[in-house]
Structure formats: C-alpha cells, structure tokens
Design a protein around this motif. Structure first.
Motif, PDB file in Angstrom:
ATOM      1  N   LEU A   1      39.378  40.089  41.153  1.00 25.47           N
ATOM      2  CA  LEU A   1      40.045  38.793  40.999  1.00 25.47           C
ATOM      3  C   LEU A   1      41.130  38.643  42.060  1.00 25.47           C
ATOM      4  O   LEU A   1      41.432  39.578  42.800  1.00 25.47           O
ATOM      5  N   SER A   2      41.686  37.449  42.128  1.00 23.40           N
ATOM      6  CA  SER A   2      42.780  37.214  43.066  1.00 23.40           C
ATOM      7  C   SER A   2      44.050  36.966  42.253  1.00 23.40           C
ATOM      8  O   SER A   2      44.222  35.886  41.682  1.00 23.40           O
TER       9      SER A   2
ATOM     10  N   ARG B   1      37.506  34.854  45.253  1.00 20.22           N
ATOM     11  CA  ARG B   1      37.650  35.500  43.943  1.00 20.22           C
ATOM     12  C   ARG B   1      38.412  34.574  42.994  1.00 20.22           C
ATOM     13  O   ARG B   1      39.273  33.804  43.442  1.00 20.22           O
TER      14      ARG B   1
ATOM     15  N   SER C   1      39.758  43.789  44.024  1.00 14.35           N
ATOM     16  CA  SER C   1      38.388  43.409  44.358  1.00 14.35           C
ATOM     17  C   SER C   1      37.792  42.356  43.435  1.00 14.35           C
ATOM     18  O   SER C   1      36.993  41.527  43.856  1.00 14.35           O
TER      19      SER C   1
END
Ligand code: SF4
Ligand code: SF4
Ligand code: F3S
Length: 266
Positions: free
Chosen positions: A40-41, A6, A38
C-alpha cells in the motif's frame, strides 16, 4: 506498460495511546515492511511518516483532493465531542473536523482498536471529554471494526491484506468485525479449556492449581464472553497470549470493557 498506483492509506490518530501503531509495526506475517513499502501507499501516519508539520498536513490534503474515493482511511483513537472537539487538536484544529473531512472521500474506513471501535478507556465512565467511537460520528461509509487494546498485529495486517487483495471488505459479523478473526470466543480455542470442562480451576493467583495451568475462570477470566483471535493467532508471531502467560483475559476487544469490571474476581 502502466504502473498501477498502490492503494493510498491515510492513518489518523485521535484520542489514543499509539499502541495500535506499536502493535501493527510488529506484524511478522505479512512483514509490516512489505505491507508499508510494497502493498500500500501509506500517505499519512503520525508514527511512520518521515514528514512532519506543514509538510505532513500537505500530504494529507494532497491525498484527500487527488485520490478521493480511492483511499482507505485507517483511524486509531476516537474523537471527543465535548467542547466542540477541543480536547483533541491535530494540525491546529479539532480531530473531529479532520476525521469528518477525510471520511467524506474515503473508499472504506478501518477502525483500529477498541478506541476507534467502541470508545475504550477514554470513553469509560464518566467520560468527561465525550470520547465517541467513530461509527457514531461517521454514518455514511463502510466501517470495519478491528477491536482489541491493541488488536493483534497479524489481524491488522491481515485485514489490510484482504482488502487490497480482493478489493472488497472481508465478511463482517453483526457488530462490523471481520468474521475470520472475531468469529470465535477466546474460550472456544483456549488451551486451558480441558481444565474448564473438567472443573479444574485456579482458586488464587500463584496457587498450586495455577501452577498446574488450570482454568482462570474463577480469577475473572473473560474468555467465555470475548470474541478475538488471541487463542488461535496468538501474539508475538504466535508465541503466546495473556492466558498463556498466566493472566485471565480482560475482554479488551469487547465493548465497554473498562466499565464491565472488575478485571479480577480475586
Ligand atoms: Fe491504545 Fe488500546 Fe486505544 Fe489501541 S485501542 S490506541 S492500544 S488504548
Ligand atoms: Fe475459558 Fe479463560 Fe478458562 Fe481459557 S482460562 S478455558 S478462556 S475461562
Ligand atoms: Fe485482549 Fe483477552 Fe486477547 S484481554 S489481548 S482479548 S486474551
């Protein structure tokens, strides 16, 4: 099958009040939990990360060195330039230094709120710390301004969703704001607009006209000169916005709104 990582997001905080973060975590569409867990990181955020101290700074350094050119830098607040940046220290050094270092490896930069976009209250006259919006410090990267004090939650997550979905920046206006959210004045879609057009105005706070929901222009409403999505997207998942609760718009998404006063004409 390979799992695609991500997109890393670094969220930095300079001179600010943290209400941009407070707004962001209230996004209902999309749900902020979906965005953070979910879509992005979120590798670094003072408000939302579990790590603290050296652990947190190590996560920042890891993203900077291992994901250069991949991460989005989200900036809440701005750097003070006076006294070599000493009025805002993060992780033991001036925020100004940290901002420049992280901006160098960023794919794009998002300026959250009026602090990062145009200076906001800490840049109001006489601005003793020389608080400065980030586009005046970082000049070689695309910067998306998402002004407002704070911006609407769904505008914030909407901007991130657009970038992650299309892998490009949303169309911006001449001031660098996403057109889809800042393309219209509050006044253009305000539900009190028919009263404005009919010349029906509240003349005092809580007078009979005010109770009838007449236009707040004579009370100092800045809706006619303010570009934001408050009268369409609204706040609290579309429930209301300042004008709907009886208070004129103070133009919180416009440059120098603290110095453009007074907020009230009555
Ligand atoms: Fe706070 Fe407003 Fe600055 Fe956001 S823009 S951090 S809400 S002062
Ligand atoms: Fe325009 Fe403000 Fe009147 Fe709404 S209340 S119609 S934004 S002047
Ligand atoms: Fe700010 Fe005006 Fe919206 S004060 S929150 S831009 S209605």
């Amino acid at each position: 099958m390979e799992t695609k990582r991500r997109t890393p997001v670094i969220w930095m905080n300079g001179l600010e009040c943290t209400c941009c973060s407070e707004s962001f975590i209230r996004s209902g569409h999309p749900l902020v939990s979906d965005v953070v867990l979910s879509m992005l990181s979120l590798d670094y955020s003072h408000v939302l990360m579990a790590a603290a101290g050296h652990q947190a700074e190590a996560a920042l350094e890891e993203t900077r060195t291992q994901h250069a050119g991949e991460y989005i830098l989200a900036v809440e607040g701005n750097p003070p330039l006076n006294e070599d940046g000493m009025f805002c220290i993060v992780g033991g050094r001036p925020f100004l230094e940290q901002l420049k270092e992280m901006a160098a490896g960023a794919k794009a930069i998002v300026a959250w709120g009026s602090c990062a976009s145009n200076g906001c209250v800490q840049a109001a006259k006489p601005n003793p710390t020389q608080a400065t919006p980030i586009h005046k410090v970082i000049r070689d990267k695309p910067i998306i301004k998402v002004p407002g004090c704070p911006p609407i939650a769904e505008v914030m997550t909407g901007v991130l969703t657009y970038i992650l979905t299309f892998d490009r920046l949303p169309p911006l206006d001449r001031l660098g704001r996403p057109e889809m959210f800042y393309g219209q004045r509050i006044h253009d879609k305000c539900y009190r607009r028919p009263h404005f057009d009919a010349g029906q105005f509240a003349e005092e706070w809580d007078d009979e006209n005010s109770r009838k929901g007449y236009c707040l222009y004579k009370m100092g409403c800045r809706g006619p000169t303010t570009y934001n999505a408050c009268s369409t997207v609204r706040w609290n998942e579309g429930v209301s916005f300042p004008i709907q609760s009886g208070h004129g718009c103070i133009g919180c998404s416009e440059e120098n709104f603290w110095d453009n006063g007074p907020f009230y004409d009555r």
